[in-house]
Every structure is written in C-alpha cells, then in structure tokens.
Write an enzyme that holds these catalytic residues in place. Structure first.
Site, mmCIF file in Angstrom:
data_model
loop_
_atom_site.group_PDB
_atom_site.id
_atom_site.type_symbol
_atom_site.label_atom_id
_atom_site.label_comp_id
_atom_site.label_asym_id
_atom_site.label_seq_id
_atom_site.Cartn_x
_atom_site.Cartn_y
_atom_site.Cartn_z
ATOM 1 N N GLU A 26 35.975 29.856 29.341
ATOM 2 C CA GLU A 26 36.476 31.334 29.496
ATOM 3 C C GLU A 26 37.845 31.538 28.666
ATOM 4 O O GLU A 26 38.653 30.655 28.761
ATOM 5 C CB GLU A 26 36.819 31.513 30.883
ATOM 6 C CG GLU A 26 37.163 32.994 31.475
ATOM 7 C CD GLU A 26 37.029 33.456 32.813
ATOM 8 O OE1 GLU A 26 35.934 33.181 33.382
ATOM 9 O OE2 GLU A 26 38.119 34.182 33.126
ATOM 10 N N THR A 57 37.133 37.699 28.926
ATOM 11 C CA THR A 57 37.716 38.513 30.041
ATOM 12 C C THR A 57 37.579 40.064 29.540
ATOM 13 O O THR A 57 37.852 40.421 28.196
ATOM 14 C CB THR A 57 38.820 37.883 30.690
ATOM 15 O OG1 THR A 57 39.690 38.131 29.631
ATOM 16 C CG2 THR A 57 38.751 36.386 31.173
ATOM 17 N N ALA A 60 40.864 45.388 33.994
ATOM 18 C CA ALA A 60 40.102 46.038 34.778
ATOM 19 C C ALA A 60 40.579 47.685 34.330
ATOM 20 O O ALA A 60 41.824 47.685 34.100
ATOM 21 C CB ALA A 60 40.602 45.911 36.178
ATOM 22 N N HIS A 86 32.727 39.739 29.972
ATOM 23 C CA HIS A 86 33.048 40.162 31.470
ATOM 24 C C HIS A 86 33.073 41.761 31.135
ATOM 25 O O HIS A 86 33.772 42.308 30.222
ATOM 26 C CB HIS A 86 34.545 39.732 31.694
ATOM 27 C CG HIS A 86 34.565 38.204 31.657
ATOM 28 N ND1 HIS A 86 35.457 37.603 32.620
ATOM 29 C CD2 HIS A 86 33.734 37.245 31.297
ATOM 30 C CE1 HIS A 86 35.350 36.385 32.623
ATOM 31 N NE2 HIS A 86 34.498 35.957 31.496
ATOM 32 N N GLY A 117 36.638 43.799 39.399
ATOM 33 C CA GLY A 117 37.793 43.979 38.754
ATOM 34 C C GLY A 117 39.067 43.846 39.830
ATOM 35 O O GLY A 117 38.899 44.082 40.900
ATOM 36 N N LYS A 200 24.207 40.998 45.181
ATOM 37 C CA LYS A 200 24.282 41.006 43.745
ATOM 38 C C LYS A 200 22.708 40.476 43.207
ATOM 39 O O LYS A 200 22.606 40.900 42.077
ATOM 40 C CB LYS A 200 25.492 40.141 43.127
ATOM 41 C CG LYS A 200 27.046 40.653 43.567
ATOM 42 C CD LYS A 200 28.049 39.834 43.028
ATOM 43 C CE LYS A 200 29.388 39.848 43.709
ATOM 44 N NZ LYS A 200 30.367 39.396 43.423
ATOM 45 N N GLN A 211 34.957 31.412 41.632
ATOM 46 C CA GLN A 211 36.492 31.814 41.695
ATOM 47 C C GLN A 211 36.899 30.152 41.440
ATOM 48 O O GLN A 211 36.183 29.230 42.051
ATOM 49 C CB GLN A 211 36.969 32.396 42.795
ATOM 50 C CG GLN A 211 38.403 32.403 42.829
ATOM 51 C CD GLN A 211 39.042 33.106 41.638
ATOM 52 O OE1 GLN A 211 39.132 32.710 40.501
ATOM 53 N NE2 GLN A 211 39.460 34.455 41.824
HETATM 54 P P1 FAD Z 1 32.541 42.419 44.599
HETATM 55 O O1 FAD Z 1 31.525 41.344 44.757
HETATM 56 O O2 FAD Z 1 32.381 43.726 44.464
HETATM 57 O O3 FAD Z 1 33.280 42.370 45.922
HETATM 58 C C1 FAD Z 1 34.443 41.209 46.386
HETATM 59 C C2 FAD Z 1 34.237 40.998 47.801
HETATM 60 O O4 FAD Z 1 34.531 41.970 48.511
HETATM 61 C C3 FAD Z 1 32.848 40.247 48.002
HETATM 62 O O5 FAD Z 1 32.742 39.050 47.841
HETATM 63 C C4 FAD Z 1 32.916 40.643 49.477
HETATM 64 O O6 FAD Z 1 33.597 39.908 50.118
HETATM 65 C C5 FAD Z 1 33.637 42.131 49.541
HETATM 66 N N1 FAD Z 1 32.655 43.073 49.428
HETATM 67 C C6 FAD Z 1 32.164 43.693 48.486
HETATM 68 N N2 FAD Z 1 31.277 44.480 48.862
HETATM 69 C C7 FAD Z 1 31.242 44.839 50.097
HETATM 70 C C8 FAD Z 1 30.898 45.574 51.161
HETATM 71 N N3 FAD Z 1 30.166 46.521 50.506
HETATM 72 N N4 FAD Z 1 31.211 45.511 52.444
HETATM 73 C C9 FAD Z 1 32.070 44.571 52.560
HETATM 74 N N5 FAD Z 1 32.777 43.543 51.925
HETATM 75 C C10 FAD Z 1 32.320 43.886 50.540
HETATM 76 N N6 FAD Z 1 38.852 40.412 36.978
HETATM 77 C C11 FAD Z 1 39.126 41.306 35.871
HETATM 78 O O7 FAD Z 1 39.920 42.277 36.314
HETATM 79 N N7 FAD Z 1 38.609 40.830 34.555
HETATM 80 C C12 FAD Z 1 37.767 39.911 34.564
HETATM 81 O O8 FAD Z 1 37.562 39.498 33.205
HETATM 82 C C13 FAD Z 1 37.680 39.126 35.637
HETATM 83 N N8 FAD Z 1 36.843 37.931 35.321
HETATM 84 C C14 FAD Z 1 36.550 37.050 36.364
HETATM 85 C C15 FAD Z 1 35.745 36.017 36.227
HETATM 86 C C16 FAD Z 1 35.365 35.035 37.305
HETATM 87 C C17 FAD Z 1 34.475 33.904 37.241
HETATM 88 C C18 FAD Z 1 35.834 35.334 38.609
HETATM 89 C C19 FAD Z 1 35.461 34.543 39.739
HETATM 90 C C20 FAD Z 1 36.649 36.558 39.047
HETATM 91 C C21 FAD Z 1 37.063 37.276 37.893
HETATM 92 N N9 FAD Z 1 37.827 38.550 37.751
HETATM 93 C C22 FAD Z 1 38.082 39.249 36.713
HETATM 94 C C23 FAD Z 1 38.400 38.857 39.171
HETATM 95 C C24 FAD Z 1 37.465 39.728 40.083
HETATM 96 O O9 FAD Z 1 37.196 41.101 39.251
HETATM 97 C C25 FAD Z 1 38.207 40.056 41.483
HETATM 98 O O10 FAD Z 1 38.269 38.721 42.102
HETATM 99 C C26 FAD Z 1 37.564 41.169 42.184
HETATM 100 O O11 FAD Z 1 38.625 41.293 43.276
HETATM 101 C C27 FAD Z 1 36.208 40.597 42.801
HETATM 102 O O12 FAD Z 1 35.362 40.960 41.904
HETATM 103 P P2 FAD Z 1 33.713 40.947 42.315
HETATM 104 O O13 FAD Z 1 32.794 41.098 41.147
HETATM 105 O O14 FAD Z 1 33.264 39.519 43.307
HETATM 106 O O15 FAD Z 1 33.490 42.020 43.284
#
Ligand code: FAD
Length: 325
Positions: A26, A57, A60, A86, A117, A200, A211
């Site tokens: 990444e 990446t 957001a 991403h 994000g 998902k 993560q």
């Molecule tokens: P989601 O899956 O939408 O939600 C995260 C968490 O919220 C879930 O695990 C769950 O616990 C909770 N949740 C979701 N939906 C619900 C619901 N309906 N009810 C209750 N709880 C719920 N961020 C950036 O801005 N840019 C990047 O390029 C980027 N790259 C990343 C790459 C990797 C490999 C990882 C692991 C993270 C990255 N991130 C990046 C960070 C990521 O955007 C954040 O961690 C964000 O807070 C969560 O994203 P997600 O897609 O898992 O969200």
C-alpha cells in the site's frame, strides 16, 4: 476455517524455506508533483518483487482524487502489477461517489478497496457528518452498480455463425474492504465488526484487508470468528512495520488499540533511528511468519512510499529470496 497448522500445500520460494505466499503493498499519493519521481522509483522496485497488487490510498472527502488517479494510472501503464484504488464515501453524495467511481473505471482501474473513510482531523466517531453513504457496505454496492450500468453485458462472436453473438455477464470488478481484528473504534461489541464484514460480503466484496495489529493471535482469532459467522472471502492480514516510537504513537491514536508494551519498550530503548527501524522490521517479519504459519493466504504491507523496509520484512520472513529484487 482458518488452520493454525503450517501451510504444506504451496511450493517453496526459490532460495527460501517458505511457501509461495502472495503479498501486496500500500502506498499513498504524494502531496506535490515534485515528489512523484521518487515514488515512481519506489513503485518500480516494489513491482519488481512481484506483488499481487499495489494499492493507493484516497483522502476521505475526495481530497486526493486527482493525485491518487495519477499514481494508479502510472502503475497501470508502467508496470505489470494491477493497481487497487482505495475509495472512501464519508461525506459524499451519491452523485459525487458515482463520479469518482466512473472516473476510475474510465481510467482502466477495475480493482477497488471500498472504505467509509477516516473522519476529518479532530472529529470523533460520534460526530461524523455522513453524506448519502454511511458505510463501506453501501459503497461496495454502489461500485458494483456503477460498473454494471457501464458494462451490463458482453457480446462474443460465435465462430462459424457470422453476425451472431453470445451475450455473457459484463466485466466484474474486484472490491476489497477493510476488516478490524481488534475492533473498529465505532464498534461497541466484538461481533459488530464481524457483522459489518458479513454486510460487506453480502454487498459484493470479494476480499478483505485488515487494519494493522500487533500480535498474530489477534488476526488468527478474528479470522476464526469470521469464518464461524459465515465470512468466506479471503481476509488478508495488513502488516505495518512500526519503525519509530512516533509512528507507534500515531497508529495507536488512529486505531485506539492497546499499547504493545514489549514493542514500545524495544523502540524506546533503541539508540538511534537505524536501530529503531531494525526493531520495527524484525517485529513485522515475526508477525508475517506467524500469520503465514497460522494459515494466512497473503500479506498486505503498508509501505509508506519506501521500498527498503517492506522488502526487508519480506526477506527476513523468507517470503522473498535474500537477493530479491
Ligand atoms: P465501515 O465498514 O463502514 O464501518 C466501520 C465500523 O463501523 C465497522 O467495523 C462496524 O464496527 C461499525 N459499523 C459499520 N456499519 C455499522 C452499522 N450499520 N451499525 C453499527 N456499526 C456499524 N481511510 C481513508 O480515509 N483513506 C484510505 O485510503 C484508507 N485506507 C485504508 C486501508 C485499510 C487496509 C484499512 C484497514 C483502513 C483504511 N482507511 C482509509 C481507514 C478507514 O476508512 C477507517 O478505518 C474507517 O473508520 C472505517 O472504514 P470501513 O470501510 O471499515 O467502514
């Protein structure tokens, strides 16, 4: 079900004792165009190691859309390694997210990592202002829909029947998502993250990248719980070499994870930057070895736009030969 037994099926990598385990990297788009040549050299060296993909990446709110696309198209044109884009949805309207996805598809990008994000700096999880899309699962669905509208079906000529065509499904995109072995800061219960991953998968995700985590069991236990709950897509461990006490502090702020005491102590007692880097590299290599021994079928490395450290991790873990690349 994730096995804790060593892998025995894959052939060894020439020059190492390890099975052939795919790996990926990444990177992030640099802030200024002047930094691009150095990144392109890093990409050249990373690509020569033979990764499964290189992901780029995305800020957001779309703050890096053009810069991310520049790097993604460079990888697409100048290497044989598939780029993964991403894409985030926090704060976006449907129209904005659709435009970004279309732009990436038009540029030839067909692999995505769909994410909610990060919240803007200083904004807590409970104070996030969402746009039309509130979760990564919704973004996965939108990517699938935009691609299906763009390419609903393919027509193949039927040999020997001039003018006749066979209609088949349109081109599919690969959509990875994030997974959280130690729980996402928003989740109130350890099964909420598994439920989010199941959502998902149901929306069309084809794999998950985790993560970062500090202990192999955190990943292996998470995979076991996810499999028991019905997650069948690959869950690839994300490994970040923690090469300074400052990086450890920043990572803990972001993830909310408990401080890994022995790693923190080793980093703090290392006399200089080179010794700290060696500590981080050895820790990441140990993690890589342990998760592979536990059955992980790939490794995703956070490269921080630097090839030396991540290739050092792969060499130390015997996932690439000593002389490569
Ligand atoms: P989601 O899956 O939408 O939600 C995260 C968490 O919220 C879930 O695990 C769950 O616990 C909770 N949740 C979701 N939906 C619900 C619901 N309906 N009810 C209750 N709880 C719920 N961020 C950036 O801005 N840019 C990047 O390029 C980027 N790259 C990343 C790459 C990797 C490999 C990882 C692991 C993270 C990255 N991130 C990046 C960070 C990521 O955007 C954040 O961690 C964000 O807070 C969560 O994203 P997600 O897609 O898992 O969200």
């Amino acid at each position: 079900m994730m096995s804790h037994e060593p892998r025995v099926d894959a052939p060894a990598v020439a020059g190492t004792a390890s099975p052939r385990v795919p790996f990926s990297f990444e990177i992030y788009p640099p802030r200024t165009p002047e930094q691009l040549p150095a990144l392109y050299e890093t990409i050249r060296v990373l690509a020569a190691a033979g990764p499964r993909f290189i992901s780029v990446t995305f800020g957001a709110g779309g703050s890096t859309t053009d810069r991310s696309l520049t790097v993604l198209t460079h990888i697409l044109r100048e290497t044989t390694v598939p780029p993964v884009a991403h894409v985030t949805c926090v704060g976006s309207s449907y129209a904005e997210a659709t435009t970004v996805i279309r732009d990436f598809l038009d540029a030839g990008i067909t692999r995505f990592l769909a994410l909610r994000g990060d919240p803007p700096a200083g904004v807590g999880e409970d104070d996030i202002v969402f746009g039309d899309l509130e979760s990564a699962a919704q973004l996965v669905q939108l990517i699938g829909r935009v691609q299906a509208e763009r390419s609903p079906y393919r027509e193949r000529e039927i040999p020997g029947l001039p003018g006749a065509v066979q209609v088949t499904d349109g081109d599919r995109v690969e959509i990875a998502v994030a997974a959280f072995p130690n729980g996402h800061p928003r989740s109130r219960h350890r099964y909420e993250d598994i439920d989010a991953l199941l959502a998902k998968q149901a929306a069309g995700a084809t794999s998950a990248l985790t993560q970062l985590f500090f202990h192999a069991d955190e990943y292996l236990d998470f995979v076991e719980r996810a499999r028991a709950a019905g997650v069948v897509i690959p869950i690839v461990p994300g490994i970040m070499p923690i090469t300074s006490p400052g990086r450890l502090r920043r990572v803990l702020e972001l993830t909310g994870d408990a401080r890994p005491d022995s790693l923190a102590a080793a980093l703090e007692s290392a006399p200089d930057a080179a010794a700290q880097r060696a500590v981080g590299l050895a820790h990441a290599a140990d993690l890589a070895r342990s998760v592979v021994a536990g059955g992980a079928d790939g490794i995703h490395l956070y490269a921080f736009n630097n090839h030396d450290t991540v290739l050092g991790v792969l060499r130390a873990a015997e996932l690439i030969p000593e002389a490569s690349p």
